[in-house]
Design an enzyme around this catalytic site. Structure first.
Site: not given
Ligand code: AQP
Length: 328
Positions: A112, A193, A196
Protein backbone atom coordinates in the site's frame (compact mmCIF):
# COMPACT_ATOMS: atom_id res chain seq x y z
CA UNK A 1 -21.78 -19.39 21.55
CA UNK A 2 -18.22 -18.87 20.28
CA UNK A 3 -17.49 -15.30 19.29
CA UNK A 4 -16.44 -13.99 15.86
CA UNK A 5 -15.34 -10.52 14.85
CA UNK A 6 -14.40 -8.90 11.56
CA UNK A 7 -14.32 -5.51 9.85
CA UNK A 8 -14.34 -3.88 6.46
CA UNK A 9 -13.11 -0.46 5.37
CA UNK A 10 -15.63 2.03 4.01
CA UNK A 11 -13.14 3.12 1.36
CA UNK A 12 -15.12 2.54 -1.83
CA UNK A 13 -18.51 3.31 -3.30
CA UNK A 14 -19.18 -0.40 -3.49
CA UNK A 15 -17.82 -3.64 -2.09
CA UNK A 16 -16.34 -5.90 -4.73
CA UNK A 17 -16.90 -9.60 -5.18
CA UNK A 18 -13.66 -10.39 -3.33
CA UNK A 19 -14.93 -8.58 -0.23
CA UNK A 20 -18.21 -10.45 -0.43
CA UNK A 21 -16.98 -13.95 -1.22
CA UNK A 22 -13.82 -13.71 0.89
CA UNK A 23 -15.41 -12.18 3.95
CA UNK A 24 -18.96 -10.83 4.13
CA UNK A 25 -20.64 -14.03 3.01
CA UNK A 26 -19.03 -15.86 5.93
CA UNK A 27 -20.09 -13.07 8.30
CA UNK A 28 -23.71 -13.60 7.35
CA UNK A 29 -23.47 -17.38 7.74
CA UNK A 30 -21.75 -17.12 11.12
CA UNK A 31 -24.29 -14.75 12.68
CA UNK A 32 -26.67 -17.69 13.25
CA UNK A 33 -24.21 -19.88 15.12
CA UNK A 34 -21.84 -17.38 16.70
CA UNK A 35 -21.85 -14.30 18.87
CA UNK A 36 -20.93 -12.02 16.00
CA UNK A 37 -19.39 -8.50 15.96
CA UNK A 38 -18.85 -6.73 12.64
CA UNK A 39 -17.64 -3.21 12.11
CA UNK A 40 -16.95 -0.54 9.52
CA UNK A 41 -13.30 0.37 9.88
CA UNK A 42 -13.45 4.13 9.42
CA UNK A 43 -10.36 4.73 11.59
CA UNK A 44 -8.47 2.59 9.10
CA UNK A 45 -10.03 4.46 6.19
CA UNK A 46 -8.18 7.67 7.15
CA UNK A 47 -4.73 6.05 7.00
CA UNK A 48 -4.65 7.24 3.40
CA UNK A 49 -5.71 10.66 2.16
CA UNK A 50 -9.48 10.94 2.13
CA UNK A 51 -12.43 13.25 1.59
CA UNK A 52 -14.50 13.65 4.80
CA UNK A 53 -17.83 13.96 2.99
CA UNK A 54 -17.11 10.90 0.92
CA UNK A 55 -16.07 8.91 3.98
CA UNK A 56 -19.37 9.66 5.72
CA UNK A 57 -21.28 8.67 2.60
CA UNK A 58 -19.29 5.49 2.11
CA UNK A 59 -19.73 4.48 5.74
CA UNK A 60 -23.50 4.56 5.26
CA UNK A 61 -23.29 2.83 1.86
CA UNK A 62 -21.14 0.12 3.41
CA UNK A 63 -23.59 -0.39 6.27
CA UNK A 64 -26.46 -0.55 3.77
CA UNK A 65 -24.57 -3.18 1.76
CA UNK A 66 -23.95 -5.34 4.82
CA UNK A 67 -27.66 -5.24 5.66
CA UNK A 68 -28.62 -5.88 2.03
CA UNK A 69 -26.28 -8.87 1.93
CA UNK A 70 -28.07 -10.43 4.86
CA UNK A 71 -26.48 -9.14 8.01
CA UNK A 72 -29.17 -8.92 10.67
CA UNK A 73 -28.60 -6.40 13.49
CA UNK A 74 -30.89 -8.45 15.70
CA UNK A 75 -28.43 -11.34 15.46
CA UNK A 76 -25.07 -9.64 14.96
CA UNK A 77 -23.64 -6.47 16.47
CA UNK A 78 -22.96 -4.08 13.60
CA UNK A 79 -21.12 -0.86 14.40
CA UNK A 80 -18.79 1.89 13.25
CA UNK A 81 -15.26 1.71 14.67
CA UNK A 82 -14.92 5.43 15.49
CA UNK A 83 -18.07 5.26 17.65
CA UNK A 84 -16.27 2.86 19.98
CA UNK A 85 -13.31 4.90 21.31
CA UNK A 86 -11.80 1.84 22.99
CA UNK A 87 -10.37 0.79 19.59
CA UNK A 88 -8.01 3.74 19.50
CA UNK A 89 -7.23 3.38 23.21
CA UNK A 90 -6.26 -0.28 23.05
CA UNK A 91 -4.52 0.52 19.78
CA UNK A 92 -2.06 2.71 21.69
CA UNK A 93 -1.27 -0.02 24.19
CA UNK A 94 -0.68 -2.48 21.33
CA UNK A 95 1.62 0.01 19.57
CA UNK A 96 3.76 0.06 22.67
CA UNK A 97 4.09 -3.73 22.51
CA UNK A 98 4.97 -3.92 18.82
CA UNK A 99 8.54 -3.88 17.58
CA UNK A 100 9.38 -1.41 14.84
CA UNK A 101 11.02 -4.19 12.81
CA UNK A 102 8.04 -6.41 13.35
CA UNK A 103 5.66 -3.77 11.97
CA UNK A 104 8.04 -3.16 9.06
CA UNK A 105 7.62 -6.74 7.90
CA UNK A 106 3.93 -6.40 7.07
CA UNK A 107 3.62 -7.04 3.35
CA UNK A 108 0.34 -5.14 2.96
CA UNK A 109 2.05 -2.00 4.24
CA UNK A 110 4.80 -2.46 1.69
CA UNK A 111 2.23 -2.84 -1.11
CA UNK A 112 0.00 0.00 0.00
CA UNK A 113 2.76 2.47 0.83
CA UNK A 114 4.26 1.93 -2.61
CA UNK A 115 1.02 3.31 -4.08
CA UNK A 116 0.90 6.44 -1.87
CA UNK A 117 2.54 9.77 -2.44
CA UNK A 118 2.75 10.56 1.26
CA UNK A 119 2.91 7.57 3.60
CA UNK A 120 1.34 8.23 7.01
CA UNK A 121 2.47 6.74 10.30
CA UNK A 122 -1.15 5.57 10.60
CA UNK A 123 -0.75 3.40 7.52
CA UNK A 124 2.37 1.93 9.10
CA UNK A 125 0.65 1.09 12.40
CA UNK A 126 -2.58 -0.05 10.72
CA UNK A 127 -2.03 -3.75 11.50
CA UNK A 128 -1.42 -2.88 15.15
CA UNK A 129 -4.73 -1.03 15.40
CA UNK A 130 -6.26 -4.02 13.69
CA UNK A 131 -4.86 -6.26 16.42
CA UNK A 132 -6.55 -4.01 18.98
CA UNK A 133 -9.82 -4.10 16.99
CA UNK A 134 -9.81 -7.85 17.28
CA UNK A 135 -8.50 -8.38 20.79
CA UNK A 136 -10.99 -5.91 22.31
CA UNK A 137 -13.74 -8.45 21.65
CA UNK A 138 -11.68 -11.53 22.51
CA UNK A 139 -13.14 -13.56 19.63
CA UNK A 140 -12.32 -17.19 18.89
CA UNK A 141 -12.46 -16.70 15.11
CA UNK A 142 -11.85 -13.89 12.65
CA UNK A 143 -13.48 -14.49 9.23
CA UNK A 144 -11.29 -12.78 6.59
CA UNK A 145 -9.73 -13.27 3.16
CA UNK A 146 -6.27 -14.75 2.66
CA UNK A 147 -4.66 -11.28 2.43
CA UNK A 148 -5.30 -10.79 6.16
CA UNK A 149 -3.44 -13.91 7.32
CA UNK A 150 -0.22 -12.08 8.19
CA UNK A 151 -2.11 -9.44 10.18
CA UNK A 152 -3.88 -12.18 12.09
CA UNK A 153 -0.51 -13.72 12.90
CA UNK A 154 0.63 -10.36 14.33
CA UNK A 155 -2.56 -10.20 16.40
CA UNK A 156 -1.84 -13.63 17.82
CA UNK A 157 1.76 -12.68 18.63
CA UNK A 158 0.64 -9.51 20.40
CA UNK A 159 -1.97 -11.43 22.40
CA UNK A 160 0.66 -13.88 23.61
CA UNK A 161 3.17 -11.10 24.30
CA UNK A 162 0.65 -9.18 26.36
CA UNK A 163 -0.15 -12.33 28.34
CA UNK A 164 3.48 -13.10 29.04
CA UNK A 165 4.25 -9.55 30.19
CA UNK A 166 1.12 -8.76 32.14
CA UNK A 167 -0.64 -12.06 32.89
CA UNK A 168 -3.16 -14.13 31.00
CA UNK A 169 -5.69 -11.81 29.37
CA UNK A 170 -6.18 -12.85 25.75
CA UNK A 171 -6.69 -16.10 23.89
CA UNK A 172 -5.05 -15.82 20.47
CA UNK A 173 -7.85 -15.83 17.87
CA UNK A 174 -7.88 -18.19 14.90
CA UNK A 175 -8.27 -16.97 11.32
CA UNK A 176 -11.39 -18.30 9.64
CA UNK A 177 -10.42 -18.46 5.97
CA UNK A 178 -12.41 -20.59 3.56
CA UNK A 179 -10.60 -22.49 0.84
CA UNK A 180 -12.01 -21.66 -2.59
CA UNK A 181 -13.02 -18.08 -1.89
CA UNK A 182 -10.09 -16.93 0.26
CA UNK A 183 -8.63 -15.03 -2.65
CA UNK A 184 -10.66 -13.78 -5.60
CA UNK A 185 -8.42 -12.49 -8.37
CA UNK A 186 -8.43 -9.38 -10.54
CA UNK A 187 -10.15 -10.00 -13.89
CA UNK A 188 -7.45 -8.12 -15.78
CA UNK A 189 -4.55 -9.60 -13.83
CA UNK A 190 -5.57 -12.99 -12.49
CA UNK A 191 -2.39 -13.36 -10.49
CA UNK A 192 -3.24 -10.31 -8.31
CA UNK A 193 -6.07 -10.13 -5.77
CA UNK A 194 -9.22 -8.29 -6.72
CA UNK A 195 -8.69 -5.03 -4.88
CA UNK A 196 -10.37 -1.65 -4.51
CA UNK A 197 -7.10 0.05 -5.27
CA UNK A 198 -6.43 -2.03 -8.40
CA UNK A 199 -4.80 -0.21 -11.27
CA UNK A 200 -7.80 -0.79 -13.56
CA UNK A 201 -11.48 -0.62 -12.60
CA UNK A 202 -12.07 -3.28 -15.26
CA UNK A 203 -10.50 -5.88 -13.02
CA UNK A 204 -13.04 -5.46 -10.23
CA UNK A 205 -16.66 -6.59 -10.09
CA UNK A 206 -18.47 -4.13 -7.86
CA UNK A 207 -21.70 -5.27 -6.25
CA UNK A 208 -23.38 -1.94 -6.90
CA UNK A 209 -22.25 -1.65 -10.52
CA UNK A 210 -24.89 -1.79 -13.21
CA UNK A 211 -25.05 -5.54 -14.00
CA UNK A 212 -24.50 -4.69 -17.67
CA UNK A 213 -21.16 -3.12 -16.74
CA UNK A 214 -20.22 -6.21 -14.72
CA UNK A 215 -21.18 -8.50 -17.60
CA UNK A 216 -18.98 -6.44 -19.91
CA UNK A 217 -16.05 -6.61 -17.51
CA UNK A 218 -16.46 -10.38 -17.32
CA UNK A 219 -16.59 -10.65 -21.11
CA UNK A 220 -13.31 -8.78 -21.36
CA UNK A 221 -11.64 -10.68 -18.51
CA UNK A 222 -8.15 -11.90 -19.32
CA UNK A 223 -8.31 -15.61 -20.04
CA UNK A 224 -5.65 -18.09 -20.87
CA UNK A 225 -4.23 -19.77 -23.91
CA UNK A 226 -6.09 -22.84 -25.04
CA UNK A 227 -9.83 -23.11 -25.31
CA UNK A 228 -10.99 -25.67 -22.78
CA UNK A 229 -12.79 -24.58 -19.65
CA UNK A 230 -10.56 -26.32 -17.13
CA UNK A 231 -9.84 -25.44 -13.50
CA UNK A 232 -6.07 -25.22 -13.12
CA UNK A 233 -4.89 -22.13 -11.20
CA UNK A 234 -1.25 -22.79 -12.18
CA UNK A 235 -1.64 -22.81 -15.94
CA UNK A 236 -5.08 -21.21 -16.32
CA UNK A 237 -5.43 -18.58 -13.59
CA UNK A 238 -7.96 -16.47 -15.53
CA UNK A 239 -10.42 -19.26 -16.30
CA UNK A 240 -9.93 -20.78 -12.86
CA UNK A 241 -10.82 -17.49 -11.21
CA UNK A 242 -14.03 -17.24 -13.25
CA UNK A 243 -14.90 -20.82 -12.36
CA UNK A 244 -14.25 -20.13 -8.70
CA UNK A 245 -16.55 -17.10 -8.70
CA UNK A 246 -19.21 -19.00 -10.65
CA UNK A 247 -19.06 -21.93 -8.26
CA UNK A 248 -19.25 -19.69 -5.18
CA UNK A 249 -22.28 -17.77 -6.46
CA UNK A 250 -24.26 -20.81 -7.56
CA UNK A 251 -23.12 -23.44 -5.07
CA UNK A 252 -22.33 -25.68 -8.04
CA UNK A 253 -19.01 -27.47 -7.66
CA UNK A 254 -16.12 -26.62 -9.95
CA UNK A 255 -16.17 -30.24 -11.21
CA UNK A 256 -19.81 -29.90 -12.10
CA UNK A 257 -19.12 -26.65 -13.98
CA UNK A 258 -16.18 -28.16 -15.84
CA UNK A 259 -18.41 -31.00 -17.00
CA UNK A 260 -21.16 -28.57 -18.02
CA UNK A 261 -18.73 -26.51 -20.14
CA UNK A 262 -17.04 -29.50 -21.71
CA UNK A 263 -16.94 -28.78 -25.44
CA UNK A 264 -17.95 -25.14 -24.98
CA UNK A 265 -15.58 -22.17 -24.98
CA UNK A 266 -14.56 -19.29 -22.75
CA UNK A 267 -17.21 -17.08 -24.38
CA UNK A 268 -20.06 -19.26 -23.11
CA UNK A 269 -18.61 -19.38 -19.63
CA UNK A 270 -18.22 -15.59 -19.52
CA UNK A 271 -21.69 -14.90 -20.84
CA UNK A 272 -23.30 -17.22 -18.29
CA UNK A 273 -21.22 -15.87 -15.44
CA UNK A 274 -22.38 -12.36 -16.37
CA UNK A 275 -25.94 -13.53 -15.88
CA UNK A 276 -25.14 -15.27 -12.61
CA UNK A 277 -23.57 -12.08 -11.26
CA UNK A 278 -26.53 -9.99 -12.42
CA UNK A 279 -28.97 -12.35 -10.76
CA UNK A 280 -27.05 -12.11 -7.52
CA UNK A 281 -26.36 -8.38 -7.56
CA UNK A 282 -29.67 -6.95 -8.78
CA UNK A 283 -31.73 -7.61 -5.63
CA UNK A 284 -28.76 -6.52 -3.49
CA UNK A 285 -28.64 -3.18 -5.30
CA UNK A 286 -32.36 -2.68 -4.79
CA UNK A 287 -32.13 -3.39 -1.09
CA UNK A 288 -29.14 -1.06 -0.69
CA UNK A 289 -31.15 1.74 -2.30
CA UNK A 290 -34.02 1.26 0.08
CA UNK A 291 -31.74 1.27 3.16
CA UNK A 292 -30.15 4.47 1.91
CA UNK A 293 -33.56 6.09 1.55
CA UNK A 294 -33.67 6.28 5.33
CA UNK A 295 -30.23 7.35 6.57
CA UNK A 296 -31.61 8.34 9.99
CA UNK A 297 -32.75 4.77 10.59
CA UNK A 298 -29.40 3.44 9.38
CA UNK A 299 -27.55 5.74 11.80
CA UNK A 300 -29.80 4.54 14.60
CA UNK A 301 -28.98 0.89 13.90
CA UNK A 302 -25.27 1.73 13.93
CA UNK A 303 -25.52 3.74 17.16
CA UNK A 304 -27.32 0.87 18.87
CA UNK A 305 -24.63 -1.50 17.60
CA UNK A 306 -21.90 0.76 18.97
CA UNK A 307 -23.55 0.76 22.39
CA UNK A 308 -23.59 -3.02 22.47
CA UNK A 309 -20.01 -3.20 21.22
CA UNK A 310 -18.86 -0.76 23.92
CA UNK A 311 -20.16 -3.00 26.67
CA UNK A 312 -17.68 -5.68 25.62
CA UNK A 313 -14.90 -3.32 24.54
CA UNK A 314 -14.91 -1.22 27.71
CA UNK A 315 -14.68 -4.32 29.93
CA UNK A 316 -11.62 -5.57 28.02
CA UNK A 317 -9.99 -2.15 28.03
CA UNK A 318 -10.53 -1.79 31.80
CA UNK A 319 -8.76 -5.11 32.37
CA UNK A 320 -5.89 -4.10 30.11
CA UNK A 321 -5.48 -0.68 31.74
CA UNK A 322 -5.41 -2.33 35.14
CA UNK A 323 -2.83 -4.92 34.07
CA UNK A 324 -0.46 -2.37 32.54
CA UNK A 325 -0.58 -0.31 35.72
CA UNK A 326 -2.86 2.64 34.98
CA UNK A 327 -4.80 4.07 37.92
CA UNK A 328 -8.43 3.01 38.12
N1 AQP B 1 -9.73 -10.33 -3.54
C1 AQP B 1 -10.18 -10.74 -2.37
N2 AQP B 1 -10.51 -12.04 -2.18
C2 AQP B 1 -10.97 -12.47 -0.99
N3 AQP B 1 -11.15 -11.66 0.08
C3 AQP B 1 -10.85 -10.36 -0.06
N4 AQP B 1 -10.92 -9.31 0.78
C4 AQP B 1 -10.50 -8.19 0.14
N5 AQP B 1 -10.14 -8.50 -1.11
C5 AQP B 1 -10.34 -9.83 -1.28
C6 AQP B 1 -11.40 -9.39 2.16
O1 AQP B 1 -12.41 -8.41 2.34
C7 AQP B 1 -12.41 -8.00 3.69
C8 AQP B 1 -12.47 -6.50 3.79
O2 AQP B 1 -11.24 -5.99 3.42
P1 AQP B 1 -10.81 -4.52 3.61
O3 AQP B 1 -11.84 -3.63 4.07
O4 AQP B 1 -9.46 -4.50 4.25
O5 AQP B 1 -10.68 -4.24 2.14
P2 AQP B 1 -9.41 -4.03 1.47
O6 AQP B 1 -8.35 -5.04 1.81
O7 AQP B 1 -9.15 -2.60 1.64
O8 AQP B 1 -9.99 -4.36 0.11
P3 AQP B 1 -9.15 -4.21 -1.03
O9 AQP B 1 -10.07 -4.25 -2.16
O10 AQP B 1 -8.05 -5.18 -1.00
O11 AQP B 1 -8.65 -2.73 -0.87
P4 AQP B 1 -7.18 -2.21 -0.92
O12 AQP B 1 -6.89 -2.22 -2.37
O13 AQP B 1 -7.31 -0.83 -0.36
O14 AQP B 1 -6.34 -3.14 -0.14
C9 AQP B 1 -11.15 -8.60 4.33
O15 AQP B 1 -11.50 -9.72 5.12
C10 AQP B 1 -10.34 -9.02 3.16
O16 AQP B 1 -9.53 -10.15 3.45
Amino acid sequence: KPRVLSGIQPTADSFHLGNYLGAVRQWVALQDTHDAFYFLADLHAITVEHDPKLLRKRTRVSAAQLLALGLDPAKATLFVQSQVPEHAELGWVMQCLTGFGEASRMTQFKDKSAKQGVVSVGLFTYPVLQAADILLYRPQYVPVGEDQRQHLELTRDLALRFNSRFGKTFTPPEPYILKGTAKIYDLQDPTAKMSKSASSANGIIELLDDPKVSAKKIRSAVTDTGREVVFDPETKPGVSNLLGIYSALTDRTVDDLQAAYDGKGYGDLKKDLGEVVAEFATPVRDRVKSYLDDPAELDKVLRAGAERAREVASATLARVYDKVGFLA
